[in-house]
Design an enzyme around this catalytic site. Structure first.
Site, mmCIF file in Angstrom:
data_model
loop_
_atom_site.group_PDB
_atom_site.id
_atom_site.type_symbol
_atom_site.label_atom_id
_atom_site.label_comp_id
_atom_site.label_asym_id
_atom_site.label_seq_id
_atom_site.Cartn_x
_atom_site.Cartn_y
_atom_site.Cartn_z
ATOM 1 N N LYS A 277 0.866 -1.174 0.000
ATOM 2 C CA LYS A 277 0.000 0.000 0.000
ATOM 3 C C LYS A 277 0.906 1.228 0.000
ATOM 4 O O LYS A 277 2.007 1.186 0.516
ATOM 5 C CB LYS A 277 -0.849 -0.047 1.281
ATOM 6 N N ASN B 137 -12.697 3.381 -7.010
ATOM 7 C CA ASN B 137 -12.258 3.493 -5.629
ATOM 8 C C ASN B 137 -11.665 4.852 -5.347
ATOM 9 O O ASN B 137 -11.140 5.534 -6.230
ATOM 10 C CB ASN B 137 -11.242 2.395 -5.286
ATOM 11 N N GLY C 221 -8.074 7.116 -0.538
ATOM 12 C CA GLY C 221 -7.545 8.310 0.116
ATOM 13 C C GLY C 221 -6.219 8.064 0.817
ATOM 14 O O GLY C 221 -5.923 8.707 1.825
ATOM 15 N N ASN D 164 4.401 6.632 -6.085
ATOM 16 C CA ASN D 164 3.018 6.888 -6.457
ATOM 17 C C ASN D 164 2.856 8.372 -6.762
ATOM 18 O O ASN D 164 2.650 9.189 -5.866
ATOM 19 C CB ASN D 164 2.086 6.449 -5.316
ATOM 20 N N CYS E 28 -2.011 8.564 -8.027
ATOM 21 C CA CYS E 28 -3.327 8.358 -7.419
ATOM 22 C C CYS E 28 -4.226 9.532 -7.809
ATOM 23 O O CYS E 28 -3.853 10.688 -7.602
ATOM 24 C CB CYS E 28 -3.173 8.277 -5.904
ATOM 25 N N THR F 196 -5.119 4.208 -11.745
ATOM 26 C CA THR F 196 -6.530 4.192 -12.156
ATOM 27 C C THR F 196 -6.894 5.413 -13.005
ATOM 28 O O THR F 196 -6.214 6.431 -13.001
ATOM 29 C CB THR F 196 -7.452 4.151 -10.925
ATOM 30 N N GLY G 256 -9.997 -2.320 -13.246
ATOM 31 C CA GLY G 256 -10.696 -3.506 -13.728
ATOM 32 C C GLY G 256 -10.813 -3.531 -15.237
ATOM 33 O O GLY G 256 -10.214 -2.700 -15.930
ATOM 34 N N GLY H 89 -3.432 -2.707 -15.175
ATOM 35 C CA GLY H 89 -4.730 -2.115 -15.509
ATOM 36 C C GLY H 89 -5.654 -3.134 -16.128
ATOM 37 O O GLY H 89 -5.540 -3.444 -17.306
#
Lengths: 258, 299, 299, 258
Positions: free
Chosen positions: C40, C64, C67, C121, C124, C187, C211, C237
């Site tokens: 994570k 999603n 946060g 990251n 996000c 995403t 997805g 992805g």
């Protein structure tokens, strides 16, 4: 659906410019007259009416078909389908007439196979340019077969329409037609004069882009019927007063008159 | 309903590129209940488009790269005339060009056929030099929009690409330049590869994704544009049922365009209109306008 | 296989944000066959994340907005230690921060737990001031990447957002700054609205789509990055089956990350690895490397 | 799945801080012990084990539950589910013991309903803080019910563990437990000492984010079992040596010791 990667299992040279390709992909649910989109990798994708559950019969006319003619057994093409509306098969006691010109015999042959298997008698008028190009004559052996050739090298010298003009069509319950559009239109005119065009189904060609009824590239005037989805088989009554026999559109949407 | 300067028969509009190649096909969609009709995108000269495959159904939608095939404005005027004579749904001419001069030339060239509105395609993701090649630059979008607005006397809508870092900056450029509405979204850049042959499936190798896959992307773009702009937003992207249309309207769409869903049902406009009406009645609203953007108030 | 500086057990990597909150959960995915494990995303201070709903299954995927909940680097070192002690899959620490100083602080803070690699990251789509807020600017990405590369002695991967006009410009910034690989895609910006209540479904109102819906978008990004960069591309992805993984590899991925698909099958890594092996064998290849990017040669 | 927009059809005030909400959405396939994610619009979404096919029983403890207590009949919540692994129902001839503390009676009550309907006898140890807070006593009337209250206002004064200590558990085939984790852990310790913990199922609580087994926020040490998907019901044997009874994690993933 994505194209199904299909291996060529057999190639039959029907005539110098026509070959039948057999694949390891079988379209068991296909109705005669339905087509597949045939993807020749790196070249183009073109619609081809199935000439059998796992075969297409191809005339060499452009980039994609020329490239196909370079392929051999073991090579692959991508197949999507079966798409579109096929022919309405005859009922048990109906009398059937087939009218096919050139490679137009291919979409109709599976229908002849079916009626032969069902023991229905079918009369065929089968035209080609010369004796070397007569397609699938043995598959139409479910009744009388009248051969016409443009050069008179076999059968009657002339066009299928010449033979049709002398054929009494009043007894037929269903008439199935496929060939060059000019030929089909002349057949249509003869049968309309005799008022039997509503018993007739024609398999049409147009330039397809999507092939699945979305883009509208193959829509016919004046009703906007999509050849790829509402057809490619149309009843004669659906074609009355349409662009059929008059013009088609090229890939940019410009009209091309016959 | 009057939206962005034109009188729609209902809030469901045929999207560009769908059944829009001929006047007859457009009229058919009008008869099937579309509230307005957008043509295939028309350019300055005849264009054959990309080689096939040009549209393939994938697992969650469609991928296409048609390549802007069109007979040019001079070839298309007749089709607009036919569409207008055979249906009373407003006719929106989608146009494209490489720069503002070309856009203006095409718009002027179509004026004689009396389209009710223009939709500027600055968002097609797979036509080099056209579409998103110009639509990702706010300055170019402003310039193109301003010149077409100046050249015509009907409303001008601008169709936006989601393939940008900030769609609201492009939307604002269109609004400032005088657009009567923005339309969001055009397809999402995408690609599919045939794993057996190794070839990208589209003739153009890549293309634009449409259908259910892109609906959440479209809803977000519409939501953001509704908040950022004063002009109406027309929502498009993955609408296949009344619920989808309502979701888009709640996000901020004044009306919706429907594209790929015509694949499964050519009567989709009527179906969706009935569903919207049933929803409005169930929840006690009298018209679509009452719920446009309502999600912004739910906090 | 050695990819981008780390020795993967196989080409299927657990994606960030999936079963990555605890060392025990990570180790479980390692036992289930993942070739490497991404944690994570960890930041400088403990963070609760957004209110729920934070992840909802939609028609073609998931949306999603977690946060970035995390216990901070000081709270997470123990978890990395547990994961490393209980599986031999390489451990990749995903980290985030608001600027290069925070990124470096987090990376340095985790070094004592000996992660095998860092994944930055910068992508996000729904954490204000973090993630894509920095990852849409090539200069910021360059600065952040360069400082982390400078601060640590293990490979640094950079995970990219597709929500930009040109993903290759961001990828090039990462490469130039010393990244050992880029990971694409995070995403896709998206949103879903509950039509009955009118509320956006996520607690954060909008979020990121994952997805099957986003697979064609990811394939295109991977294809473009493969062409534009010299460093390896890790594809992520919408991969849910061996065919999807192979498609991504043919597009140019050296390895793949798997996220949402864990929902349907926690054994997905083993399933996909078997499928890739069967494909390689069927088509006469000896290893994944032989087919990475192969679609580029099919012309 | 998207949340199902569900109308509150009835509210029962079970005690000052506990209410049962009934909905027009029925989860007919739900197994006792399964949960739904309950979305209180504009506030939060929290997991709630179903106390019936169309009901949840809620203790007011935080933002979401406080907001729920402001809702009335006709108001709506969004429900997703049923999710997770429920209790294993008893076989026909098995002897059953229920141990429930406080609002922990809610997940177990549907199981009592089932065994009552099947004519199986069940013994219940039902604990609460005081006589006003005894939950679902009538639903557990499928056999002997031992009530305990912390303040002695009804039944035995003390905890369910006090009652359990004096109960012979050797005859029971299945023991079902739900309540505060401290209580459940003490029950677990007693039953482990007696070596019957493998006959026991516990319904656990953890902080959920996704609720569908993806994010891992509710994973338990040391096996990484997800409470939302591998649970919320676990067999006692699965909990041996785990974090159960020792700590949980908050929304940021930090450990909170009991």
């Amino acid at each position: 659906m994505r194209p199904i990667h299909s291996k060529i299992t057999e190639i039959i040279e029907e005539s110098p410019n026509v070959r039948t390709f057999f694949f390891d992909t079988h379209f068991e649910t296909a109705i005669p007259g339905q087509f597949v989109m045939v993807w020749v990798h790196g070249t183009d994708e073109v619609p081809m009416t199935l000439s059998g559950k796992n075969s297409i019969t191809v005339q060499k006319v452009g980039d994609a078909t020329s490239r196909m003619f370079e392929l051999g057994i073991g090579d692959h093409m991508g197949l999507r389908g079966p798409f579109g509306r096929g022919f309405t098969p005859p009922e048990k006691d109906e009398k059937v007439l087939f009218i096919a010109g050139g490679v137009g015999a291919a979409p109709i042959a599976p229908l002849a196979d079916i009626i032969k298997a069902r023991g229905i008698e079918g009369h065929t008028i089968l035209g080609s340019r010369c004796c070397d190009e007569i397609l699938f004559r043995e598959r139409f052996a479910c009744g009388r077969v009248d051969i016409t050739t443009d050069d008179g090298s076999e059968g009657r010298s002339g066009f299928v329409t010449d033979q049709l003009a002398e054929t009494d069509t009043s007894d037929y319950d269903r008439i199935y037609v496929c060939g060059p559009e000019i030929m089909m239109y002349k057949v249509f005119e003869i049968l309309k004069t005799r008022d039997v065009h509503v018993k007739t189904e024609f398999s049409l060609h147009r330039y397809f882009k999507c092939g699945i009824g979305v883009c509208g590239a193959c829509s016919m005037d004046p009703e906007g019927l999509r050849v790829c989805r509402d057809g490619p088989v149309f009843n004669g009554s659906e074609l009355e007063g349409s662009e059929f026999g008059h013009y088609e559109r090229d890939s940019s949407g410009c009209k091309c008159h016959f | 309903m009057n939206i962005a300067g034109i009188e729609l028969k209902n809030p469901t509009i045929l999207a560009s590129g769908i059944m829009g190649t001929t006047g007859a096909a457009l009229a058919r969609m009008g008869r099937n209940g579309a509230g307005a009709l957008v043509t295939k995108s028309i350019g300055p000269v005849p264009k054959k488009g990309h080689n096939n495959p040009s549209m393939v159904e994938l697992e969650c939608g469609y991928i296409n790269a048609m390549g802007l095939p069109n007979p040019s404005y001079s070839g298309f005027c007749e089709e607009i005339g036919i569409a207008k004579s055979k249906t009373d749904a407003p006719l929106i001419a989608s146009i494209f060009g490489g720069d503002s001069a070309e856009f203006t030339e095409v718009a002027r060239g179509l004026l004689s056929s009396k389209p009710d509105c223009f939709e500027l395609n600055v968002s097609c993701p797979h036509a080099e030099g056209y579409g998103a090649s110009v639509g990702t630059d706010p300055d170019l979008v402003h310039e193109i929009t301003a010149s077409v607005v100046d050249a015509v006397d009907v409303p001008v809508w601008v169709k936006l690409t989601p393939n940008v870092t900030d769609i609201t900056s492009i939307g604002r450029a269109a609004e400032t330049a005088g657009a009567s509405a923005v339309v969001a979204i055009n397809t999402v850049r995408g690609m599919a590869i045939d794993i057996h042959s190794g070839y990208p499936i589209l003739g153009n190798r890549f293309g634009g994704l449409s259908g259910p896959a892109v609906k959440p992307v479209a809803v977000k773009c519409v939501y953001d544009l509704y908040k950022a702009l004063d002009v109406p937003v027309i929502g498009v992207g993955g609408i296949t049922c009344p619920q989808d249309a309502i979701e888009m309207i709640l996000a901020g769409a004044s009306a919706v365009e429907i594209g790929s869903a015509v694949h499964d049902d050519t009567q989709i406009f009527e179906t969706i209109n009935k569903g919207i009406d049933a929803y409005l009645q169930k929840y006690g609203y009298s018209k679509t306008e009452d719920i446009a953007g309502l999600s912004h108030e739910m906090i």
